[in-house]
Motif scaffolding. Sequence first.
Motif, PDB file in Angstrom:
ATOM      1  N   THR A 134      48.348  37.735  34.560  1.00 21.53           N
ATOM      2  CA  THR A 134      48.579  39.115  34.992  1.00 21.53           C
ATOM      3  C   THR A 134      49.822  39.671  34.314  1.00 21.53           C
ATOM      4  O   THR A 134      50.877  39.033  34.338  1.00 21.53           O
ATOM      5  CB  THR A 134      48.796  39.150  36.521  1.00 21.53           C
ATOM      6  N   PRO A 165      41.636  39.461  33.133  1.00 23.32           N
ATOM      7  CA  PRO A 165      42.509  39.085  34.257  1.00 23.32           C
ATOM      8  C   PRO A 165      41.949  37.954  35.097  1.00 23.32           C
ATOM      9  O   PRO A 165      40.742  37.909  35.360  1.00 23.32           O
ATOM     10  CB  PRO A 165      42.590  40.375  35.083  1.00 23.32           C
ATOM     11  N   ARG A 167      41.313  36.218  38.597  1.00 23.08           N
ATOM     12  CA  ARG A 167      41.144  36.761  39.944  1.00 23.08           C
ATOM     13  C   ARG A 167      40.998  35.630  40.964  1.00 23.08           C
ATOM     14  O   ARG A 167      40.384  35.810  42.008  1.00 23.08           O
ATOM     15  CB  ARG A 167      39.883  37.630  40.006  1.00 23.08           C
ATOM     16  N   LYS A 219      43.671  44.748  36.685  1.00 26.95           N
ATOM     17  CA  LYS A 219      44.249  43.707  37.549  1.00 26.95           C
ATOM     18  C   LYS A 219      45.467  44.232  38.296  1.00 26.95           C
ATOM     19  O   LYS A 219      45.612  44.037  39.509  1.00 26.95           O
ATOM     20  CB  LYS A 219      44.655  42.507  36.684  1.00 26.95           C
ATOM     21  N   GLU A 222      44.401  46.482  41.067  1.00 30.02           N
ATOM     22  CA  GLU A 222      43.845  45.749  42.222  1.00 30.02           C
ATOM     23  C   GLU A 222      44.952  45.277  43.169  1.00 30.02           C
ATOM     24  O   GLU A 222      44.871  45.435  44.386  1.00 30.02           O
ATOM     25  CB  GLU A 222      43.086  44.514  41.734  1.00 30.02           C
ATOM     26  N   CYS A 274      51.442  36.902  43.816  1.00 29.71           N
ATOM     27  CA  CYS A 274      50.745  38.008  43.134  1.00 29.71           C
ATOM     28  C   CYS A 274      51.228  39.353  43.655  1.00 29.71           C
ATOM     29  O   CYS A 274      51.835  40.141  42.957  1.00 29.71           O
ATOM     30  CB  CYS A 274      49.243  37.917  43.389  1.00 29.71           C
ATOM     31  N   ASP A 278      53.171  41.645  41.056  1.00 29.03           N
ATOM     32  CA  ASP A 278      52.398  42.396  40.049  1.00 29.03           C
ATOM     33  C   ASP A 278      52.728  43.888  39.995  1.00 29.03           C
ATOM     34  O   ASP A 278      52.875  44.456  38.902  1.00 29.03           O
ATOM     35  CB  ASP A 278      50.892  42.207  40.290  1.00 29.03           C
TER      36      ASP A 278
END
Length: 435
Positions: A134, A165, A167, A219, A222, A274, A278
Amino acid sequence: MSNLAELKKKIETRTAVCAVIGLGYVGLPLAVELALAGFNVVGIDNDPSKAARVLEGESYIPDVPSDVLKKVTESGAFSATVDFSVLSDCDTVNICVPTPLNKTRDPDISFIVDSLEGIKPHVHSGMMIILESTTYPGTTDEIVVPAVTGTDLKLGKDIFVAFSPERVDPGNPTFNTRNIPKVVGGATSKCTEVAVLFYRQFLEKVFPVSTTAVAEMVKIHENTFRSVNIGLVNELALMCDRLEIDVWEVIEGASTKPFGFLPFYPGPGLGGHCIPIDPYYLSWKARSVGFEARFIELAGQVNSFMPTHVVSRAVDALNDVGKALKGARIVILGVAYKKNIDDLRESPALDIMNRLSDKGVQLSFSDPYIPTLDIGERSFTAVEATPDLLQMADLVIIVTDHDLFNYDMIVSNAPLILDTRNALKGKNGPKIWRI
Ligand code: SAJ
């Protein structure tokens, strides 16, 4: 035959030799899926113990059963090493390394850069490099492409580069590496074509997008979606606290809407490797083009305030029974960053325990997944959540709502409870407080 045609043929006949750099919770499952699909796979990790454990067929990733790992290593389909020179014989390379934040909370892509330094001496025509870590939009085109192309290695002709990406959701019983749809964006259309062909050999659903930047942004979007919505619902919880409205009941009521609503839940803060990280890759990139990503920053402020709010509620609860925070015996139930896992990374429990310790609380914790933890100079060893332990506490704070906890026993024995997860849903009374 062109390099593209040759690479496509190797992929379709599963004779391509595939490298996976980074054998963590993303790379190891990916490598095993590739090997199970019939490819010859070599894993590269800078941690020699990981390579050794792979070769022993001893999995250290719960989503990869050791018997499956042993099957692909004993068959010779999958091997592991710390030596990048194996790449000279590889046709595809997937980079699955961490992308944390540095001390100033800016992107740290040093693991990607180090991987590229390892790849560069062994790059050859007909090779495909796919970044899965990521990262901010532009990384693949600005960092990966220049590192692996040159006068004799033309992009889309001799060398193929894409971004796809990861997941992976560790521990998810329904979605795994094979059945989670895979978004793929190439640095050129030919790069997209061959990367999509590659993934379609072993994954159920592959979704091509037009560029690497779109795939990188997919990504980040999300996970920013989650961070911002969690921030919104945490702010709702703070408002409901002031308005003396039960936020959990509000969310339950809103969830009856059959369309246009997705429930998120307040909590003690935002943990994991994450969601807290991110969005800051995106806001950093946005700033570089003069744009202030206000939602991301605001959500970050609200989410990182939640541990302070939990401590404030603990003070209120103790005060209500005439006790001070200082010297109070407080038991923390659950310290992992979310329920039913053993991951402490960025867990809000660490921030809460640090604040309570600083205020002179007699602190202990119980978590069936976490045996010990360190907060600065202080080390804690998990204790069992027994009736005696809870009866002796002044306050029990449910920070992570593991299913393994016996909530009826907790309610029966704890004199005062602060429930930050609505784990005691439906149970009420003067001794049960919520955030
Ligand atoms: N959290 C809340 N309220 C919520 C949801 C989460 O406070 O309504 C907290 C959790 O307790 C945790 C943090 O936010 O501390 C992150 O939780 P998460 O459910 O997003 O779990 P993660 O961090 O494991 O996120 C991963 C992500 N997967 C990948 O990046 C591949 C995320 O995209 C997934 O949606 C998420 O798992 C998932 O759904 O389980």
